[in-house]
Scaffold this motif. Sequence first.
Motif, PDB file in Angstrom:
ATOM      1  N   ILE A   1       0.842  -1.203   0.000  1.00  0.00           N
ATOM      2  CA  ILE A   1       0.000   0.000   0.000  1.00  0.00           C
ATOM      3  C   ILE A   1       0.876   1.253   0.000  1.00  0.00           C
ATOM      4  CG2 ILE A   1      -1.775   1.300   1.242  1.00  0.00           C
ATOM      5  CD1 ILE A   1      -2.695  -1.328   2.495  1.00  0.00           C
ATOM      6  N   PHE A   2       1.930   1.212   0.811  1.00  0.00           N
ATOM      7  CA  PHE A   2       2.847   2.352   0.897  1.00  0.00           C
ATOM      8  C   PHE A   2       3.502   2.624  -0.460  1.00  0.00           C
ATOM      9  CE2 PHE A   2       7.170   3.975   1.801  1.00  0.00           C
ATOM     10  CZ  PHE A   2       6.824   5.180   2.398  1.00  0.00           C
ATOM     11  N   ALA A   3       3.939   1.549  -1.121  1.00  0.00           N
ATOM     12  CA  ALA A   3       4.613   1.691  -2.416  1.00  0.00           C
ATOM     13  C   ALA A   3       3.650   2.261  -3.465  1.00  0.00           C
ATOM     14  CB  ALA A   3       5.161   0.341  -2.873  1.00  0.00           C
ATOM     15  N   ILE A   4       2.412   1.787  -3.436  1.00  0.00           N
ATOM     16  CA  ILE A   4       1.413   2.282  -4.388  1.00  0.00           C
ATOM     17  C   ILE A   4       1.130   3.764  -4.132  1.00  0.00           C
ATOM     18  CG2 ILE A   4      -1.051   2.160  -4.999  1.00  0.00           C
ATOM     19  CD1 ILE A   4      -0.822  -0.893  -4.728  1.00  0.00           C
ATOM     20  N   ASN A   5       0.970   4.114  -2.867  1.00  0.00           N
ATOM     21  CA  ASN A   5       0.714   5.522  -2.526  1.00  0.00           C
ATOM     22  C   ASN A   5       1.883   6.412  -2.927  1.00  0.00           C
ATOM     23  OD1 ASN A   5      -1.856   6.390  -0.858  1.00  0.00           O
ATOM     24  ND2 ASN A   5      -1.426   4.254  -0.365  1.00  0.00           N
ATOM     25  N   ALA A   6       3.094   5.908  -2.721  1.00  0.00           N
ATOM     26  CA  ALA A   6       4.276   6.693  -3.088  1.00  0.00           C
ATOM     27  C   ALA A   6       4.232   7.037  -4.572  1.00  0.00           C
ATOM     28  CB  ALA A   6       5.550   5.912  -2.752  1.00  0.00           C
ATOM     29  N   GLN A   7       3.848   6.061  -5.390  1.00  0.00           N
ATOM     30  CA  GLN A   7       3.778   6.340  -6.825  1.00  0.00           C
ATOM     31  C   GLN A   7       2.612   7.273  -7.171  1.00  0.00           C
ATOM     32  OE1 GLN A   7       4.259   3.349 -10.104  1.00  0.00           O
ATOM     33  NE2 GLN A   7       2.132   3.882 -10.555  1.00  0.00           N
ATOM     34  N   MET A   8       1.442   6.984  -6.576  1.00  0.00           N
ATOM     35  CA  MET A   8       0.250   7.773  -6.941  1.00  0.00           C
ATOM     36  C   MET A   8       0.413   9.260  -6.647  1.00  0.00           C
ATOM     37  SD  MET A   8      -2.860   5.272  -5.757  1.00  0.00           S
ATOM     38  CE  MET A   8      -4.192   6.415  -6.117  1.00  0.00           C
ATOM     39  N   TRP A   9       0.926   9.565  -5.444  1.00  0.00           N
ATOM     40  CA  TRP A   9       0.935  10.969  -5.005  1.00  0.00           C
ATOM     41  C   TRP A   9       2.227  11.683  -5.294  1.00  0.00           C
ATOM     42  CZ3 TRP A   9      -3.773  10.882  -5.110  1.00  0.00           C
ATOM     43  CH2 TRP A   9      -4.508   9.850  -4.565  1.00  0.00           C
ATOM     44  N   SER A  10       3.324  10.951  -5.399  1.00  0.00           N
ATOM     45  CA  SER A  10       4.614  11.624  -5.586  1.00  0.00           C
ATOM     46  C   SER A  10       5.139  11.500  -7.004  1.00  0.00           C
ATOM     47  CB  SER A  10       5.662  11.040  -4.632  1.00  0.00           C
ATOM     48  OG  SER A  10       5.176  11.070  -3.326  1.00  0.00           O
ATOM     49  N   VAL A  11       4.487  10.691  -7.823  1.00  0.00           N
ATOM     50  CA  VAL A  11       4.919  10.550  -9.211  1.00  0.00           C
ATOM     51  C   VAL A  11       3.751  10.919 -10.152  1.00  0.00           C
ATOM     52  CG1 VAL A  11       5.876   8.992 -10.953  1.00  0.00           C
ATOM     53  CG2 VAL A  11       6.562   8.737  -8.564  1.00  0.00           C
ATOM     54  N   GLN A  12       2.656  10.162 -10.028  1.00  0.00           N
ATOM     55  CA  GLN A  12       1.532  10.407 -10.937  1.00  0.00           C
ATOM     56  C   GLN A  12       0.925  11.808 -10.753  1.00  0.00           C
ATOM     57  OE1 GLN A  12       0.200   5.775 -10.495  1.00  0.00           O
ATOM     58  NE2 GLN A  12      -1.453   7.225 -10.635  1.00  0.00           N
ATOM     59  N   MET A  13       0.673  12.181  -9.476  1.00  0.00           N
ATOM     60  CA  MET A  13      -0.014  13.456  -9.237  1.00  0.00           C
ATOM     61  C   MET A  13       0.799  14.662  -9.710  1.00  0.00           C
ATOM     62  SD  MET A  13      -2.877  14.720  -8.457  1.00  0.00           S
ATOM     63  CE  MET A  13      -3.889  13.549  -7.573  1.00  0.00           C
ATOM     64  N   PRO A  14       2.120  14.743  -9.390  1.00  0.00           N
ATOM     65  CA  PRO A  14       2.870  15.890  -9.926  1.00  0.00           C
ATOM     66  C   PRO A  14       2.927  15.913 -11.439  1.00  0.00           C
ATOM     67  CG  PRO A  14       4.295  14.459  -8.603  1.00  0.00           C
ATOM     68  CD  PRO A  14       2.904  13.981  -8.414  1.00  0.00           C
ATOM     69  N   ILE A  15       3.003  14.742 -12.068  1.00  0.00           N
ATOM     70  CA  ILE A  15       3.009  14.736 -13.535  1.00  0.00           C
ATOM     71  C   ILE A  15       1.655  15.230 -14.045  1.00  0.00           C
ATOM     72  CG2 ILE A  15       3.051  13.253 -15.594  1.00  0.00           C
ATOM     73  CD1 ILE A  15       5.156  11.524 -14.165  1.00  0.00           C
ATOM     74  N   PHE A  16       0.592  14.756 -13.402  1.00  0.00           N
ATOM     75  CA  PHE A  16      -0.747  15.162 -13.831  1.00  0.00           C
ATOM     76  C   PHE A  16      -0.985  16.660 -13.611  1.00  0.00           C
ATOM     77  CE2 PHE A  16      -5.261  15.754 -12.511  1.00  0.00           C
ATOM     78  CZ  PHE A  16      -5.784  15.738 -13.795  1.00  0.00           C
ATOM     79  N   LYS A  17      -0.540  17.179 -12.463  1.00  0.00           N
ATOM     80  CA  LYS A  17      -0.834  18.579 -12.147  1.00  0.00           C
ATOM     81  C   LYS A  17       0.141  19.578 -12.774  1.00  0.00           C
ATOM     82  CE  LYS A  17      -2.605  20.045  -8.347  1.00  0.00           C
ATOM     83  NZ  LYS A  17      -2.865  20.364  -6.931  1.00  0.00           N
ATOM     84  N   PHE A  18       1.397  19.157 -12.924  1.00  0.00           N
ATOM     85  CA  PHE A  18       2.410  20.115 -13.368  1.00  0.00           C
ATOM     86  C   PHE A  18       3.072  19.737 -14.692  1.00  0.00           C
ATOM     87  CE2 PHE A  18       2.118  20.259  -8.754  1.00  0.00           C
ATOM     88  CZ  PHE A  18       1.957  21.614  -8.524  1.00  0.00           C
ATOM     89  N   GLY A  19       2.797  18.535 -15.188  1.00  0.00           N
ATOM     90  CA  GLY A  19       3.479  18.069 -16.391  1.00  0.00           C
ATOM     91  C   GLY A  19       2.893  18.644 -17.668  1.00  0.00           C
ATOM     92  N   THR A  20       3.668  18.544 -18.737  1.00  0.00           N
ATOM     93  CA  THR A  20       3.160  18.936 -20.058  1.00  0.00           C
ATOM     94  C   THR A  20       2.257  17.805 -20.555  1.00  0.00           C
ATOM     95  OG1 THR A  20       4.994  17.833 -21.169  1.00  0.00           O
ATOM     96  CG2 THR A  20       5.307  20.155 -20.574  1.00  0.00           C
ATOM     97  N   GLU A  21       1.463  18.084 -21.567  1.00  0.00           N
ATOM     98  CA  GLU A  21       0.577  17.037 -22.105  1.00  0.00           C
ATOM     99  C   GLU A  21       1.403  15.854 -22.610  1.00  0.00           C
ATOM    100  OE1 GLU A  21      -2.631  16.956 -21.601  1.00  0.00           O
ATOM    101  OE2 GLU A  21      -2.596  14.966 -22.492  1.00  0.00           O
ATOM    102  N   LEU A  22       2.565  16.170 -23.155  1.00  0.00           N
ATOM    103  CA  LEU A  22       3.451  15.115 -23.666  1.00  0.00           C
ATOM    104  C   LEU A  22       3.910  14.198 -22.513  1.00  0.00           C
ATOM    105  CD1 LEU A  22       4.478  14.731 -26.595  1.00  0.00           C
ATOM    106  CD2 LEU A  22       6.666  15.667 -25.848  1.00  0.00           C
TER     107      LEU A  22
END
Lengths: 78, 381
Positions: B86-107
Motif C-alpha cells: 500500500i505504501f509503495a502504491i501511494n508513493a507512486q500515486m501521489w509523488s509521481v503520478q499526481m505531480p506529472i498530472f498537475k504540473f506536467g506537459t501534455e506530452l
Amino acid sequence: MNHETILLEYIKQELLRGRKSDLKVEDDLLSNGIIDSLGILQLVAFIEERFHIQVPDEDVVFENFQSVKVLSDYLAKF
Amino acid sequence: MDFSWSDEQLAYKRAVVGFAQKELRNGLMERDQKAEFSRENWNKCAQFGIQGLPFPETYGGANADILTTMLTMEGLGYGCADNGLIFAINAQMWSVQMPIFKFGTELQKQKYLPGLISGQIIGAHGMSEPDSGSDAYSMRTRAEKVDRGYVLNGSKTFVTNAPVADMAVVFATVDPKRGMWGVTGFVVDMGTPGFTVSRHIDKMGLRTSPMGELIFEDCFLPEENRLGPVGAGANIFKDSMEWERACILGSHIGTMELQLERSIAYARAREQFGQPIGKFQTVANRIVDMKVRLETARLLLYKVAWLRSQGKSATMEAAMAKLYLGEAFVQSGLDAIRTFGGWGYMTEFEVERDLRDALGGVLYSGTSDIQRNIIARYLGL
C-alpha cells in the motif's frame, strides 16, 4: 487598503513579529531569508482567505514572491 | 454537517476490502521476511483500478474525488495487511503520478500516466538526500543549465520503488543560493546515461516495499524533461506531500480498524483466571482507548479530505492529521500486541508486523517533529 498595504502589514505582524518593523515593499523577502518555506505557505493561505485569490501551485515561484511589490503586481492580474 | 457516505462509495469500499482479502494476502509473511516486493500484486491493484482512481479516464483512471480515494485506501488498509505494498502504491500515486498530472506537459502526461496507472511501468520519487532529510530544500543535487537542457549531479536516498522503477520524478536545485526557490522537478527514465539505481536498502518495517538510492553523474536531461517551471519544485513537492499524507493515512485507519476488531475478538475468546481477558478492566480499557483513538483519527483525516475537496488550504489540519495518525498507528500496534500477549509478539500471529510498519509513519512524509513545528507556527508560536 490596497494589496501592498495589506500584505506588508500581514508579513510584519504575523510572519516577522517585530523582527523587521521597517520592512519596505521593495525589500527582497526571499534571498534575505525574511520569509522561509513555511512562511510562504502561510502567505499563500492568507492571500486565498483575504483576497479570495487561488494562487496556482506553479505560480509559487521566486519571480512572483520576491517582494511585496512584485507579489502585489502579480495579484493585480487576477 | 453530513458525515455519511453514499451507497456507491460504501459499495466500492466493500469491493476493495473483498478484493484485498482475496487477492493480496498470499505469502505475505514470507515476503516480509525476505523483503520481497510482489509485482504480481502490484499489477492486480492496477487492474482493479487502485493506481488510477483519482485520475482522468483519458489516462486510464476513474476520475474519483479525494474523499472516495481516501475511503478506498481505508478499505485497502483493512483488507490488504500488506502495508508495504500500500505504501509503495501511494508513493507512486501521489509523488509521481499526481505531480506529472498537475504540473506536467501534455506530452509528459501521455508518456507516463497510462503506463503508471495500468501497472505496465513503475515510478519512483527522489527528494531526500544523505545530508538533507527534514531540511529538504538544502539539497545538494545540482541541475546545471546547459544548451537544450540540464546536467544533473548528486544522489537521492530512501527512494521508495527505486529498485523496481522504470522512471522517476526527481528534484534538483538550479541554484543552491536560492534555497527552496531553486528547487526544480524533472522526470527521468531508467537507462538514461549517467542515471543509476544503487543498492537495495533493507529496513525494519514496510519490508515488502522496495527502497533504494538514485545516483546522477553528469546525467543530461533535455528541456522537455523538466517538470513544471524552474524554481517551482518546492511547491510541487509540498502538493505531493499533502495528497500522500491524506491517502496513506487513510490506509492507517483501515489497518487500525482491523487491529481493533482482532483485539476485541481475541479478548472475548482468550480466557485466563476463569474468564475472558476482556472482562479485566485493564484489558478492556486498553481496547476502549484503541476505539477512541481510531474514531478521533478518522475525524481529523476526514476533515482534511473535506477541506481539500472544497479547494481550501489545509496545511495545519494536514499536519495535525499526519502527527496524530502517525502516532496513533504506533500506539494501536503496541496495544494490539499487549492484548495478544506473548502470541502478539510472535511473527506467525501477524500482529507484530503492523507495529514495525507503523513506526515508519512517524518519519516519512514529514516526521512528527516537523508536523509539530508546522502546527506551532500556525498557532503563532
